[in-house]
Design an enzyme around this catalytic site. Structure first.
Site, PDB file in Angstrom:
ATOM      1  CG  PHE A   9      -2.264   0.631   1.004  1.00  0.00           C
ATOM      2  CD1 PHE A   9      -2.967   0.468  -0.171  1.00  0.00           C
ATOM      3  CD2 PHE A   9      -2.827   1.431   1.995  1.00  0.00           C
ATOM      4  CE1 PHE A   9      -4.193   1.082  -0.374  1.00  0.00           C
ATOM      5  CE2 PHE A   9      -4.050   2.049   1.822  1.00  0.00           C
ATOM      6  CZ  PHE A   9      -4.735   1.872   0.623  1.00  0.00           C
ATOM      7  CB  THR A  87       5.292  -5.933  -1.667  1.00  0.00           C
ATOM      8  OG1 THR A  87       5.853  -6.961  -2.483  1.00  0.00           O
ATOM      9  CG2 THR A  87       4.000  -6.430  -1.035  1.00  0.00           C
ATOM     10  CD  GLU A 140       1.546  -3.615 -20.162  1.00  0.00           C
ATOM     11  OE1 GLU A 140       0.984  -4.506 -20.805  1.00  0.00           O
ATOM     12  OE2 GLU A 140       2.557  -3.013 -20.568  1.00  0.00           O
ATOM     13  CE  LYS A 216      11.312  -0.300 -14.758  1.00  0.00           C
ATOM     14  NZ  LYS A 216      11.553   1.145 -14.631  1.00  0.00           N
TER      15      LYS A 216
HETATM   16  N1  HSE Z   1      12.221   3.960 -10.297  1.00  0.00           N
HETATM   17  C1  HSE Z   1      11.557   3.533 -11.484  1.00  0.00           C
HETATM   18  C2  HSE Z   1      11.806   4.523 -12.597  1.00  0.00           C
HETATM   19  C3  HSE Z   1      10.093   3.390 -11.193  1.00  0.00           C
HETATM   20  O1  HSE Z   1      12.290   5.621 -12.299  1.00  0.00           O
HETATM   21  O2  HSE Z   1      11.551   4.233 -13.756  1.00  0.00           O
HETATM   22  C4  HSE Z   1       9.348   2.607 -12.187  1.00  0.00           C
HETATM   23  O3  HSE Z   1       9.820   1.287 -12.293  1.00  0.00           O
END
Ligand code: HSE
Length: 326
Positions: A9, A87, A140, A216
């Site tokens: 949260f 989380t 996503e 990512k």
């Molecule tokens: N800290 C990450 C960014 C947040 O700045 O892209 C999103 O994953």
């Protein structure tokens, strides 16, 4: 009636709660639903219909939810159809999200997550587990915030082989670099401002050292390009060494500097690169941008807001629609 449990949260969880409070929008999207649990790392509220406005108020006032069941107890004892696992990320162990996701999938609940760690550590295992349990794991929100990537590639250009994905996957670094480009301030000064915007990871080195981008990239490679790579396979260089002077030199020649992530058959790399000022990847602020090269569709550019509470929540909601769209 779709029963939703929210784990986490913080910025994303609160953003999701705000959208779920918009009954008109959400009923049109997914029909009837009820939030049956909201938990953070300290406490929780469990009820057949959690009052989200009240939960947000309590969180705002006390900085935490009231004493109550922890996430594991909720998973074991409360019935729900979908867990929103929001989380904080731990890229090394994936925990506690990894355990939460495994338990939910085993129990037969769908999972939607914004948490990169579990997918970076165990994507193949989790996707197999979801398949075996006959439920879905959607993510996503793990890449690109509001910028559509995962469903765009899986659904909108289904049937394509993805040759490469290249671009900007970290809003914090892009914010810092584009401000350095404009104002020639040191990266440290701008990092402090980015923190105030609430976009920086709890562990800031994840952002500025390129680890978040690499995480990512691993998720994209494994889930969209049928690769089996992990964080250690990515060549990573962050932005901490970039000086305002480097921008002077680049700009004189019609270039700027951006942190570029790239995956193809031969490349798996995150590094600062020179980008022509007129290239579509040359975006500013917290924007993310990617160039997808696909064998049938050719080149596709996507640009969108890569970070932020409502922006990331938007991706979570789009996954809810993917599961339950009426
Ligand atoms: N800290 C990450 C960014 C947040 O700045 O892209 C999103 O994953």
């Amino acid at each position: 009636m779709i029963r939703i449990a929210i784990f986490g949260f913080g910025a994303v969880g609160k953003g999701v709660a705000k959208i779920l409070m918009d009954r008109e929008r959400m009923n049109r999207l997914i029909g009837n639903y009820s939030v049956v649990a909201v938990a953070d790392s300290k406490g929780s509220i469990v009820s057949s219909s959690v009052n989200l406005k009240e939960a947000l108020k309590i969180k705002e006032k006390n900085g935490r939810l009231p004493d109550g069941m922890n996430v594991i107890e909720i998973i074991e004892e409360v019935d729900f159809d979908v867990a929103l696992e929001l989380t904080p990320t731990n890229i090394d162990t994936g925990e506690p999200g990894l355990t939460h996701i495994k338990k939910c999938l085993k129990k037969g609940a769908n999972v939607i997550t914004s948490n990169k760690g579990p997918l970076v550590v165990a994507y193949k295992e989790l996707s197999k587990l979801a398949e075996r349990s006959g439920v879905k794991l959607l993510f996503e929100a793990t890449v690109g915030g509001a910028m559509p990537v995962i469903k765009l590639i899986k659904r909108d250009i289904a049937g394509n082989r993805i040759r490469s994905i290249k671009g900007i996957l970290n809003g914090t670094c892009n914010y810092i670099l584009s401000r350095m480009e404009k104002e020639r301030l040191s990266y440290r000064m701008i990092l402090a401002e980015a923190k105030e915007l609430g976009i920086v990871e709890a562990n800031e080195s994840y952002d500025v050292e390129g680890i978040d981008s690499a995480a990512k990239l691993v998720i994209l490679a494994n889930s969209l390009m049928d690769m089996d790579v992990s964080l250690k396979d990515v060549e990573i260089e962050g932005i901490t060494e970039i000086t305002p002077e480097a921008f002077e030199i680049a700009l004189e020649k019609g270039y700027t500097i951006r942190l570029i992530s790239e995956v193809s058959e031969d490349v798996l790399r995150v590094s600062p690169r020179l980008i022509p000022l007129n290239n579509p990847l040359c975006v500013h602020g917290t924007l993310n941008a990617i160039l997808i090269k696909a064998d049938l569709a050719g080149e596709i550019f996507v640009i969108g807001r890569g970070a932020g509470s409502l922006e990331t929540a938007s991706a979570v909601i789009s996954d809810l629609a993917e599961l339950y769209s009426c």
